[in-house]
Design a protein around this motif. Sequence first.
Motif, mmCIF file in Angstrom:
data_model
loop_
_atom_site.group_PDB
_atom_site.id
_atom_site.type_symbol
_atom_site.label_atom_id
_atom_site.label_comp_id
_atom_site.label_asym_id
_atom_site.label_seq_id
_atom_site.Cartn_x
_atom_site.Cartn_y
_atom_site.Cartn_z
ATOM 1 N N ASN A 40 -3.678 8.444 5.637
ATOM 2 C CA ASN A 40 -3.129 9.600 6.298
ATOM 3 C C ASN A 40 -2.852 9.535 7.859
ATOM 4 O OD1 ASN A 40 -3.199 11.103 3.702
ATOM 5 N ND2 ASN A 40 -5.486 11.525 4.106
ATOM 6 N N THR A 41 -2.417 8.248 8.225
ATOM 7 C CA THR A 41 -2.028 8.159 9.548
ATOM 8 C C THR A 41 -0.675 8.577 9.723
ATOM 9 O OG1 THR A 41 -3.233 6.155 9.843
ATOM 10 C CG2 THR A 41 -1.301 6.248 11.307
ATOM 11 N N ASN A 42 -0.631 9.231 10.832
ATOM 12 C CA ASN A 42 0.688 10.009 11.242
ATOM 13 C C ASN A 42 1.283 9.413 12.574
ATOM 14 O OD1 ASN A 42 2.448 12.115 10.917
ATOM 15 N ND2 ASN A 42 1.506 13.324 12.666
ATOM 16 N N VAL A 43 2.694 8.834 12.396
ATOM 17 C CA VAL A 43 3.172 8.329 13.155
ATOM 18 C C VAL A 43 4.808 8.752 13.541
ATOM 19 C CG1 VAL A 43 2.237 6.180 13.119
ATOM 20 C CG2 VAL A 43 4.477 6.408 12.114
ATOM 21 N N LYS A 44 5.299 8.457 14.692
ATOM 22 C CA LYS A 44 6.506 8.927 15.106
ATOM 23 C C LYS A 44 7.623 8.045 14.291
ATOM 24 C CE LYS A 44 6.071 11.218 19.747
ATOM 25 N NZ LYS A 44 6.384 10.878 21.194
ATOM 26 N N SER A 45 8.694 8.629 14.257
ATOM 27 C CA SER A 45 9.909 7.754 13.696
ATOM 28 C C SER A 45 10.380 6.614 14.361
ATOM 29 C CB SER A 45 11.090 8.581 13.198
ATOM 30 O OG SER A 45 12.141 7.810 12.583
ATOM 31 N N GLY A 46 10.697 5.419 14.220
ATOM 32 C CA GLY A 46 11.048 4.531 14.743
ATOM 33 C C GLY A 46 9.917 3.472 15.479
ATOM 34 N N VAL A 47 8.725 3.874 15.107
ATOM 35 C CA VAL A 47 7.699 2.835 15.803
ATOM 36 C C VAL A 47 7.094 1.964 14.947
ATOM 37 C CG1 VAL A 47 6.922 5.129 17.068
ATOM 38 C CG2 VAL A 47 5.858 4.204 15.009
ATOM 39 N N GLU A 48 6.656 0.670 15.733
ATOM 40 C CA GLU A 48 5.932 -0.321 14.556
ATOM 41 C C GLU A 48 4.459 0.211 14.250
ATOM 42 O OE1 GLU A 48 6.646 -4.137 16.503
ATOM 43 O OE2 GLU A 48 8.315 -4.255 15.349
ATOM 44 N N VAL A 49 3.953 -0.263 13.294
ATOM 45 C CA VAL A 49 2.621 0.208 12.845
ATOM 46 C C VAL A 49 1.899 -1.103 13.000
ATOM 47 C CG1 VAL A 49 1.153 0.758 11.059
ATOM 48 C CG2 VAL A 49 3.475 1.830 11.090
ATOM 49 N N LEU A 50 0.572 -0.846 13.750
ATOM 50 C CA LEU A 50 -0.197 -1.822 13.987
ATOM 51 C C LEU A 50 -1.023 -2.066 12.656
ATOM 52 C CD1 LEU A 50 -1.843 -3.890 15.742
ATOM 53 C CD2 LEU A 50 -3.241 -2.033 16.547
ATOM 54 N N VAL A 51 -1.212 -3.410 12.151
ATOM 55 C CA VAL A 51 -2.016 -3.549 10.923
ATOM 56 C C VAL A 51 -3.324 -4.589 11.263
ATOM 57 C CG1 VAL A 51 -2.047 -4.318 8.586
ATOM 58 C CG2 VAL A 51 -0.098 -3.090 9.530
ATOM 59 N N ASP A 52 -4.458 -4.168 10.892
ATOM 60 C CA ASP A 52 -5.676 -4.917 11.262
ATOM 61 C C ASP A 52 -6.385 -4.835 10.006
ATOM 62 O OD1 ASP A 52 -7.949 -5.807 12.331
ATOM 63 O OD2 ASP A 52 -8.322 -4.315 13.837
ATOM 64 N N ALA A 53 -6.417 -6.128 9.470
ATOM 65 C CA ALA A 53 -7.273 -6.318 8.388
ATOM 66 C C ALA A 53 -8.299 -7.590 8.618
ATOM 67 C CB ALA A 53 -6.346 -6.726 7.206
ATOM 68 N N TYR A 54 -9.509 -7.683 8.009
ATOM 69 C CA TYR A 54 -10.288 -8.722 8.240
ATOM 70 C C TYR A 54 -11.177 -8.777 7.019
ATOM 71 C CZ TYR A 54 -13.739 -5.121 9.254
ATOM 72 O OH TYR A 54 -14.415 -3.888 9.299
ATOM 73 N N MET A 55 -11.728 -10.196 6.905
ATOM 74 C CA MET A 55 -12.657 -10.540 5.721
ATOM 75 C C MET A 55 -14.125 -10.058 6.312
ATOM 76 S SD MET A 55 -10.751 -11.534 3.485
ATOM 77 C CE MET A 55 -12.112 -12.366 2.156
ATOM 78 N N LYS A 56 -15.028 -9.646 5.388
ATOM 79 C CA LYS A 56 -16.397 -9.322 5.967
ATOM 80 C C LYS A 56 -17.209 -9.755 4.818
ATOM 81 C CE LYS A 56 -18.233 -5.626 6.035
ATOM 82 N NZ LYS A 56 -18.586 -3.954 6.128
ATOM 83 N N ASP A 57 -18.695 -9.861 4.851
ATOM 84 C CA ASP A 57 -19.787 -10.132 3.810
ATOM 85 C C ASP A 57 -19.500 -11.398 3.123
ATOM 86 O OD1 ASP A 57 -20.541 -7.456 4.467
ATOM 87 O OD2 ASP A 57 -19.253 -6.696 2.670
ATOM 88 N N GLY A 58 -18.590 -12.291 3.555
ATOM 89 C CA GLY A 58 -18.641 -13.658 3.059
ATOM 90 C C GLY A 58 -19.555 -14.667 3.772
ATOM 91 N N LYS A 59 -19.457 -15.670 3.184
ATOM 92 C CA LYS A 59 -20.440 -16.859 3.492
ATOM 93 C C LYS A 59 -19.801 -17.977 4.238
ATOM 94 C CE LYS A 59 -24.247 -15.581 0.474
ATOM 95 N NZ LYS A 59 -24.880 -16.044 -0.862
#
Length: 514
Positions: A40-59
């Motif tokens: 439910n992120t709310n952004v203005k029209s024409g902007v780029e969206v920052l996407v931040d993803a990562y792995m966790k709980d692995g060995k």
Amino acid sequence: MKATFRWAVLLLFVGGCKKDGEAPIVDQAATFILHHPFNNTNVKSGVEVLVDAYMKDGKVDDYSHLDYYVINNQTDTIARGKLDKKGLMITHAANLPKGRNDIHAVAIDSRYPDKIYKTETAAVYVCDQPAVTVSYEKDRNSITVKWTKAMVGSFKSYDVYVTRTDTMNYSTYVRGKKLASITDVDQTTYRDATVDFYYEYAYEVVVASTDGCGSGSNRTPIEAGLSIPVPDPDNGKPLFARTNLKWYKLKAGTDKDTILVIDAHTLATESKVAIDHITGVNNSLLQVTGNALLVLSERTPTIKIQSMDLGTLAVQPLLQFDHTGPVSTKAVAGDRVVVIQQDIAYELEPATGNKYALPQGQALNAWAIDQNTYLVASKQPTDSFYVYRSNAAAAPTIVAKVKYNNQQQAIFEEMFTAAGKTILGVGLYDASFNELHAFSDPLTGISNDGSLLTNVKGQIIRAADFSVVSNNGDVRFGTTYFSADNKSIYPVTTKSTVAYPNRAPRFYSYPWEK
């Protein structure tokens, strides 16, 4: 970008053959997390969206061999790259289209593409916040708009709009009149007390944000006022008794007719009273007289008048006599009944069976003024109508003759009387039938104390100075009745003089005060 992602998916089928016994490159316990954007992120029209993803709980210490894709369900792949050794990837996605975008990230082992990791999906609204859902509650005077709480971090206000649907052009989107701007995110109701009964209203709640965006809710119409459906078709005019706030309507049956008794306070059918039925009869309610409701059954050569006690609702025969030719009945004054037969008005005395011919000539209509007096309208344009006084020991006596103009003559359908005043057509008269005022629109009701009048436009008029004190501005309301406390009781009929669809007969109880 779409082609790149499809190529990666294709590797699932043609390049997924790892050697037997070789350990997996990525620990199956690892979880792929979308850290940003939040749902439910709310952004203005024409902007780029920052996407931040990562792995966790692995060995596994090194995740750099995992290919990384950012997917928008509406437009397919919008960014790609590789995770770093710690399993982190930060990227700026391409400009998103306006509206809702469902974003998730996918990590695929480039050497063993059967190892696929996918994040949860986050809804990103580009100048289009998650819309709230609107519902309604109503009473006789108002409509309360209710909605779900907004899920927007940059909340600014709930803006409430209303449009009366019979004035709305559905071919174009019109939000209508702004009623309120509510800045408390936890306030999710608004009561609109400016509505007029019978009309339909549509409400929209727009969630506005601090970044200048806004999204509108669902918008469905609701009819103002409380009402009860009235069975149709029927024979006979509906009647309303001021003192006990009861409304009576006759519904024709096959072998029995039914009088429906409707309570004006609860708007519910209180009773159904069966009355005698003569095959082929045109039954009609006459009117409330004293504590009784009179019903006439007419079939050549017999007329039967029945009385229904308003307290017990018991029905008993009152008078039966023979006649020739069609008969209409319009008036009951005290213990007298007026019938019009072949253009001649007769007064009937049920107790004795006496029948008096009234000497005014061709009769047009008849009404009761009070318990002792009734009025008979003539078809003669020179001698318009006559007022008779009914006496138990003598034949009827003419007490007034009044002329009417052509406009009044064309609308001789109803008469209303109270507190020594009488309404007929467009005229208001005193007890001696002196005209007090002539109106441009036909009058349809008078309050119990004679202080208020209504007309075919649904307007309520002050009798002291003839000024409009309430204006519904429509001609679809039918006859307007007033209760004993001088508040209006409105039965709506199927008749309509405008091109709007009529929503079937209903009965309303609605106080005119705001």
